[in-house]
Write an enzyme that holds these catalytic residues in place. Sequence first.
Site, short mmCIF file in Angstrom:
data_model
loop_
_atom_site.label_atom_id
_atom_site.label_comp_id
_atom_site.label_asym_id
_atom_site.label_seq_id
_atom_site.Cartn_x
_atom_site.Cartn_y
_atom_site.Cartn_z
CG ASP A 8 -2.06 0.95 1.12
OD1 ASP A 8 -2.43 1.31 -0.01
OD2 ASP A 8 -2.58 1.36 2.18
CG ASN A 56 -8.02 -1.86 -4.97
OD1 ASN A 56 -7.10 -2.64 -4.76
ND2 ASN A 56 -8.32 -0.90 -4.10
C1 IPE Z 1 -5.45 -2.71 -0.10
O1 IPE Z 1 -5.15 -1.36 -0.22
C2 IPE Z 1 -5.39 -3.38 -1.43
C3 IPE Z 1 -4.07 -3.47 -2.03
C4 IPE Z 1 -2.94 -3.07 -1.51
C5 IPE Z 1 -4.04 -4.09 -3.30
P1 IPE Z 1 -6.29 -0.25 -0.33
O2 IPE Z 1 -5.59 1.05 -0.45
O3 IPE Z 1 -7.25 -0.60 -1.42
O4 IPE Z 1 -7.04 -0.41 1.06
P2 IPE Z 1 -7.87 0.65 1.91
O5 IPE Z 1 -8.88 1.25 0.97
O6 IPE Z 1 -6.90 1.67 2.39
O7 IPE Z 1 -8.46 -0.14 3.03
C1 IPE Z 2 -1.68 0.26 -3.31
O1 IPE Z 2 -1.48 1.62 -3.30
C2 IPE Z 2 -1.97 -0.28 -4.69
C3 IPE Z 2 -3.36 -0.67 -4.89
C4 IPE Z 2 -4.30 -0.64 -3.99
C5 IPE Z 2 -3.73 -1.14 -6.21
P1 IPE Z 2 -2.69 2.65 -3.27
O2 IPE Z 2 -3.06 2.97 -4.68
O3 IPE Z 2 -3.79 2.20 -2.41
O4 IPE Z 2 -1.96 3.92 -2.62
P2 IPE Z 2 -2.57 4.90 -1.52
O5 IPE Z 2 -3.00 4.06 -0.37
O6 IPE Z 2 -3.70 5.62 -2.17
O7 IPE Z 2 -1.41 5.78 -1.19
MG MG Z 3 -4.18 2.40 -0.41
#
Ligand code: IPE
Ligand code: IPE
Ligand code: MG
Length: 245
Positions: A8, A56
């Site tokens: 993340d 997502n």
């Molecule tokens: C979890 O991250 C999913 C992945 C890293 C693929 P998210 O960014 O989607 O999770 P939330 O929304 O912060 O819980």
């Molecule tokens: C994780 O990074 C990747 C996916 C969830 C696909 P994020 O895209 O959630 O990055 P933040 O949490 O918005 O910084």
């Molecule tokens: Mg995230």
Amino acid sequence: MHVAIIMDGNGRWATRRGLPRTAGHVEGAKAVRTTVEAAARAGIQTLTLYAFSAANWERPRGEVDGLMFLFRRYLFAETRRCMDESIRLNVIGRRDRLDEKLLRAIEHSEQLTADGKRMHLRIAVDYSAQSSILEAARRSRRIPDVTAQDFRQLLDEADHSAQQTPDVDLLIRTGGEQRLSDFLLWECAYAELYFTERTWPDFQAADLAAALAEFRRRERRFGRLPGPTPAAAEDRPRSTREWLH
Ligand code: IPE
Ligand code: IPE
Ligand code: MG
């Protein structure tokens, strides 16, 4: 040893630099490469990476398309390397909502790396632990007196995972949030949890080493008492009863 990582913080990594979120995902893909290599070198047998959650899909179309493109590119670029390094690649999660081209790339990579013995690399795409558990529960109706072990197998089946995956020993989440976001809820029953502020694109081999070092310092008890079971175990029920009186 099974390590699972919630990768993340890509979006925040990019936004802080005035870049589009997709730039963070591009850098994130590089961190995947480094981490897979480091994990294999560290002797980890199973590595599960959370790349795209079922939730997502709710993100803007452009970001989702970018992630799917990067994922396919990763498979094209890394399959050869996985074969050379004896890494078995496996994509877990739902497949019915993935694009046909991506689906073919996944199947191709899985076939070519099927004999990998050194490490089992699982990449979670369109994954939701709750959906997997629900699907396993539906499938379990055909088994009378289903055991936890049977159920675990059904879960792997529902996820398109290779069978006999061990439960998670260490769960790492980068990006500073302290939650599971619907990742491996059943398999993490006794996982050690490790949260780091480091955003995923900045995650290096040294960060994995730090997480593993912390894991080795933890005492896993699985509900038992620490240390060996006392030899005079038969004395205990009586003394407990005396104490209660
Ligand atoms: C979890 O991250 C999913 C992945 C890293 C693929 P998210 O960014 O989607 O999770 P939330 O929304 O912060 O819980
Ligand atoms: C994780 O990074 C990747 C996916 C969830 C696909 P994020 O895209 O959630 O990055 P933040 O949490 O918005 O910084
Ligand atoms: Mg995230």
